[in-house]
Design an enzyme around this catalytic site. Structure first.
Site, PDB file in Angstrom:
ATOM      1  N   ARG A   1       2.381   5.003  17.891  1.00 61.26           N
ATOM      2  CA  ARG A   1       0.944   5.304  17.955  1.00 61.26           C
ATOM      3  C   ARG A   1       0.274   4.588  19.116  1.00 61.26           C
ATOM      4  O   ARG A   1      -0.578   5.158  19.810  1.00 61.26           O
ATOM      5  CB  ARG A   1       0.273   4.939  16.619  1.00 61.26           C
ATOM      6  CG  ARG A   1       0.476   6.024  15.559  1.00 61.26           C
ATOM      7  CD  ARG A   1      -0.177   5.681  14.246  1.00 61.26           C
ATOM      8  NE  ARG A   1       0.656   4.797  13.435  1.00 61.26           N
ATOM      9  CZ  ARG A   1       0.283   4.280  12.277  1.00 61.26           C
ATOM     10  NH1 ARG A   1      -0.926   4.535  11.802  1.00 61.26           N
ATOM     11  NH2 ARG A   1       1.098   3.507  11.587  1.00 61.26           N
TER      12      ARG A   1
ATOM     13  N   ARG B   1       0.344  10.290  14.029  1.00 57.87           N
ATOM     14  CA  ARG B   1       1.448   9.825  13.189  1.00 57.87           C
ATOM     15  C   ARG B   1       2.441   9.011  14.014  1.00 57.87           C
ATOM     16  O   ARG B   1       2.385   8.966  15.223  1.00 57.87           O
ATOM     17  CB  ARG B   1       2.184  11.037  12.577  1.00 57.87           C
ATOM     18  CG  ARG B   1       1.427  11.763  11.452  1.00 57.87           C
ATOM     19  CD  ARG B   1       1.327  10.949  10.181  1.00 57.87           C
ATOM     20  NE  ARG B   1       2.548  10.236   9.865  1.00 57.87           N
ATOM     21  CZ  ARG B   1       3.634  10.786   9.313  1.00 57.87           C
ATOM     22  NH1 ARG B   1       3.638  12.063   9.004  1.00 57.87           N
ATOM     23  NH2 ARG B   1       4.709  10.056   9.050  1.00 57.87           N
TER      24      ARG B   1
ATOM     25  N   ARG C   1      -8.838   8.192   4.047  1.00 55.51           N
ATOM     26  CA  ARG C   1      -9.766   7.138   3.652  1.00 55.51           C
ATOM     27  C   ARG C   1     -10.545   6.604   4.848  1.00 55.51           C
ATOM     28  O   ARG C   1     -11.782   6.469   4.795  1.00 55.51           O
ATOM     29  CB  ARG C   1      -8.967   5.986   3.000  1.00 55.51           C
ATOM     30  CG  ARG C   1      -9.769   4.711   2.755  1.00 55.51           C
ATOM     31  CD  ARG C   1      -8.856   3.560   2.341  1.00 55.51           C
ATOM     32  NE  ARG C   1      -7.822   3.276   3.332  1.00 55.51           N
ATOM     33  CZ  ARG C   1      -8.008   2.558   4.430  1.00 55.51           C
ATOM     34  NH1 ARG C   1      -9.189   2.040   4.702  1.00 55.51           N
ATOM     35  NH2 ARG C   1      -7.013   2.347   5.270  1.00 55.51           N
ATOM     36  N   ARG C   2      -9.839   6.310   5.936  1.00 59.16           N
ATOM     37  CA  ARG C   2     -10.516   5.799   7.131  1.00 59.16           C
ATOM     38  C   ARG C   2     -11.443   6.852   7.716  1.00 59.16           C
ATOM     39  O   ARG C   2     -12.603   6.574   8.029  1.00 59.16           O
ATOM     40  CB  ARG C   2      -9.482   5.372   8.183  1.00 59.16           C
ATOM     41  CG  ARG C   2      -8.691   4.130   7.808  1.00 59.16           C
ATOM     42  CD  ARG C   2      -7.495   3.921   8.724  1.00 59.16           C
ATOM     43  NE  ARG C   2      -6.744   2.716   8.371  1.00 59.16           N
ATOM     44  CZ  ARG C   2      -5.456   2.540   8.616  1.00 59.16           C
ATOM     45  NH1 ARG C   2      -4.758   3.501   9.215  1.00 59.16           N
ATOM     46  NH2 ARG C   2      -4.844   1.430   8.265  1.00 59.16           N
TER      47      ARG C   2
ATOM     48  N   CYS D   1      -2.515   9.157  -1.364  1.00 59.96           N
ATOM     49  CA  CYS D   1      -2.858   9.297   0.053  1.00 59.96           C
ATOM     50  C   CYS D   1      -3.527  10.646   0.340  1.00 59.96           C
ATOM     51  O   CYS D   1      -4.006  10.882   1.440  1.00 59.96           O
ATOM     52  CB  CYS D   1      -1.623   9.120   0.928  1.00 59.96           C
ATOM     53  SG  CYS D   1      -0.393  10.414   0.747  1.00 59.96           S
TER      54      CYS D   1
ATOM     55  N   LYS E   1       0.825  -1.217   0.000  1.00 62.19           N
ATOM     56  CA  LYS E   1       0.000   0.000   0.000  1.00 62.19           C
ATOM     57  C   LYS E   1       0.862   1.272   0.000  1.00 62.19           C
ATOM     58  O   LYS E   1       0.361   2.348  -0.329  1.00 62.19           O
ATOM     59  CB  LYS E   1      -0.972   0.006   1.181  1.00 62.19           C
ATOM     60  CG  LYS E   1      -0.352   0.225   2.551  1.00 62.19           C
ATOM     61  CD  LYS E   1      -1.444   0.360   3.607  1.00 62.19           C
ATOM     62  CE  LYS E   1      -0.846   0.626   4.979  1.00 62.19           C
ATOM     63  NZ  LYS E   1      -1.879   0.824   6.009  1.00 62.19           N
ATOM     64  N   ASP E   2       2.151   1.165   0.363  1.00 61.61           N
ATOM     65  CA  ASP E   2       3.041   2.335   0.342  1.00 61.61           C
ATOM     66  C   ASP E   2       3.582   2.634  -1.052  1.00 61.61           C
ATOM     67  O   ASP E   2       4.123   3.718  -1.287  1.00 61.61           O
ATOM     68  CB  ASP E   2       4.239   2.118   1.281  1.00 61.61           C
ATOM     69  CG  ASP E   2       3.847   2.118   2.750  1.00 61.61           C
ATOM     70  OD1 ASP E   2       2.773   2.661   3.073  1.00 61.61           O
ATOM     71  OD2 ASP E   2       4.606   1.574   3.565  1.00 61.61           O
TER      72      ASP E   2
END
Length: 358
Positions: A170, A164, A146-147, A258, A95-96
């Site tokens: 986190r 972040r 997105r979330r 993103c 996904k990166d």
């Protein structure tokens, strides 16, 4: 070419030192170690050396990912090392990886996907609750537009704030302060770190669809390094490859990244590949969502005409039927075109402008 070459005994075994590039985070190292273990199992004679480095995305921790304006936040330094022959392959979270890779590079392997869904990790004081049962105006931490876009619509009583840092950071911010009632993380990362017990709930597609490529690991190589490409191709998981080609083709056609809320859900069932894709406004109030499907059953292959090193959505997978890959890629493009015909570009343009202005 530096890097691996075939041994001279005719066995096809790779015998030189292979340098594997990775981000210098605990999760990235765990992921890279897992790929290294698979390669050692397949090729016992190879010697692997892991080269860890820090990326732009690891250094800038005071800004939301969507605000930094860099397309390859977690990949640029690694790709520079690959270009300079300082490493022979790079392990990424798929996904990166941007949907368009720099010239000369390709994704030589996409490994079997871990759970691609997002997970809720609650503050210890809220143990036993769900997002539905959290108090009004509880703050939820997520670095993903997105979330946030999907969850704002689904749980309007909650507030969403950027958080972040790597997984360790986190979770520490969640546990040691009272700033967040919960944070949203990828279930795959938590599982790979051995922290499955921290997962309070898995978000199903009805609540929150996932990011393109989420849960899958990718091995990026130089396209001209045929021996390395051949070696890592044994790691491909066919179903994951087809799902991720469709997802990446969808995102690439939308010109998303993103900085805009785009989400997907894929599955293969009875030789059919199903792709659901959606775009959202920043607050989730405006959205478009559609599902399409295509057959990915293996047809007759004309191997003489097939270019073994053709890329589809940045992925080279010569041992997986070309017609199935073509249909997966076409599915992603067709679904994106359907959403664009219904106004997806306008939603994403406004989302991008509002995000830039924040």
């Amino acid at each position: 070419m530096s890097g691996a070459s075939n041994s001279g005994d005719g066995s096809g075994k790779v015998s030189q030192v292979i340098r594997m590039g990775t981000r210098n985070s605990q999760l990235a190292r765990i992921q890279t170690d897992s790929v290294a273990a698979k390669l050692k199992e397949l090729y016992p004679d190879i010697h692997l050396e892991i080269v860890a480095m820090t990326t732009v995305g690891d250094k800038i921790l005071d800004k939301a990912l969507s605000k930094i304006g860099e397309k390859s936040l977690f990949t640029k330094e690694l790709e520079t090392a690959l270009e300079k022959n300082e490493v022979d392959l790079v392990v990424h979270s798929l996904k990166d990886l941007p949907t368009t890779l720099p010239p000369g590079f390709t994704i030589g392997a996409v490994l079997k996907r871990e759970n691609p869904h997002d997970a809720v990790v609650l503050h210890p004081s809220h143990a036993g609750k769900t997002l539905d049962s959290l108090p009004e105006n509880s703050v939820i931490g997520t670095s993903s537009l997105r979330r946030a876009a999907q969850l704002k619509k689904r749980f309007p009583h909650l507030l969403f704030k950027d958080i972040r840092g790597n997984l360790n950071t986190r979770l520490k911010k969640l546990d040691e302060k009272e700033d967040f009632a919960a944070i949203i993380l990828a279930a795959a990362g938590l599982k790979r770190m051995g922290w499955e017990k921290r997962i309070s709930m898995i978000l199903e597609p009805e609540d929150c669809m996932y990011a393109v490529g989420q849960g899958a690991l990718a091995v990026e190589v130089r396209g001209r390094d045929v021996d390395i490409l051949e070696m890592v191709s044994a790691l491909h998981d066919p179903e994951t490859v087809l799902r991720c080609i469709a997802e990446r083709a969808f995102l690439r056609r939308l010109e998303g990244g993103c900085s805009v809320p785009v989400a997907v859900h894929t599955q293969v069932k009875d030789s059919q590949l199903y792709l659901t894709g959606a775009v959202y406004s920043l607050d989730g109030s405006d959205s478009l969502k559609e599902t399409m499907q295509t057959s990915v059953s293996a047809g007759a292959q004309n191997l003489e005409k097939e270019d073994a090193y053709v890329q589809r959505a940045g992925v080279t997978a010569s041992k997986i039927p070309a017609d199935a890959q073509d249909r997966a890629e076409r599915l992603g493009v067709d679904l994106a075109n359907l959403l664009l015909s219904k106004g997806a570009k306008e939603i994403l343009t406004v989302a991008r402008q509002l995000n830039d202005a924040r």
